[in-house]
Design a protein around this motif. Structure first.
Motif, mmCIF file in Angstrom:
data_model
loop_
_atom_site.group_PDB
_atom_site.id
_atom_site.type_symbol
_atom_site.label_atom_id
_atom_site.label_comp_id
_atom_site.label_asym_id
_atom_site.label_seq_id
_atom_site.Cartn_x
_atom_site.Cartn_y
_atom_site.Cartn_z
ATOM 1 N N UNK A 27 44.234 38.826 21.237
ATOM 2 C CA UNK A 27 45.266 39.823 20.932
ATOM 3 C C UNK A 27 44.673 40.831 19.945
ATOM 4 N N UNK A 28 44.872 42.117 20.198
ATOM 5 C CA UNK A 28 44.354 43.120 19.259
ATOM 6 C C UNK A 28 44.936 42.911 17.854
ATOM 7 N N UNK A 33 49.003 41.781 13.672
ATOM 8 C CA UNK A 33 49.490 42.046 12.313
ATOM 9 C C UNK A 33 50.981 42.384 12.331
ATOM 10 N N UNK A 34 51.411 43.200 13.277
ATOM 11 C CA UNK A 34 52.836 43.528 13.396
ATOM 12 C C UNK A 34 53.635 42.269 13.725
ATOM 13 N N UNK A 62 56.120 50.133 14.334
ATOM 14 C CA UNK A 62 56.276 48.671 14.313
ATOM 15 C C UNK A 62 56.905 48.204 15.617
ATOM 16 N N UNK A 63 57.980 48.872 16.031
ATOM 17 C CA UNK A 63 58.669 48.497 17.273
ATOM 18 C C UNK A 63 57.728 48.593 18.465
ATOM 19 N N UNK A 64 56.948 49.652 18.524
ATOM 20 C CA UNK A 64 56.008 49.832 19.627
ATOM 21 C C UNK A 64 54.955 48.751 19.667
ATOM 22 N N UNK A 65 54.447 48.381 18.508
ATOM 23 C CA UNK A 65 53.422 47.334 18.464
ATOM 24 C C UNK A 65 53.988 45.980 18.881
ATOM 25 N N UNK A 69 52.919 43.833 22.144
ATOM 26 C CA UNK A 69 52.523 42.436 21.989
ATOM 27 C C UNK A 69 53.306 41.554 22.959
ATOM 28 N N UNK A 70 54.616 41.743 23.013
ATOM 29 C CA UNK A 70 55.455 40.938 23.902
ATOM 30 C C UNK A 70 55.130 41.200 25.365
#
Length: 100
Positions: A27-28, A33-34, A62-65, A69-70
């Motif tokens: 995972x990047x 981190x987010x 934050x929401x975008x990251x 991720x999801x």
């Protein structure tokens, strides 16, 4: 609304935890981190999470990251034929995720 937002934040924390399990070391870092921020501060708003980030982020960042991720974890789970990030959510949390 405040109660629903708090439940949605807790549900997002559970989904992020599952995402990090699915992706493991693949995972990047900026997405991880987010995700860690969401897990460490389960009831914090996106704006609060952004303020806690280093360097600080906007709530949209934050929401975008977290969204990426999801999505990355759900795609990997689908490819592997395993449960996705919503596997640990109860009916109430699933309903909150559909609404918000």
């Amino acid at each position: 609304n405040l109660r629903r937002s708090a439940r949605a934040a807790v549900a997002a924390g559970a989904r992020v935890q599952r995402a990090l399990e699915i992706l493991a070391d693949d995972v990047p870092e900026h997405l991880a981190a987010a995700g860690r921020l969401r897990m460490e501060h389960k009831q914090a708003s996106l704006e609060e999470l952004g303020a806690l980030a280093d360097p600080p982020l906007t709530k949209d960042a934050v929401a975008g990251r977290i969204r990426r991720l999801l999505a990355m974890a759900d795609k990997r789970a689908s490819d592997l034929g395993i449960a996705g990030t919503d596997a640990n959510l109860g009916e109430e949390e699933l309903a909150d995720n559909l609404v918000g």
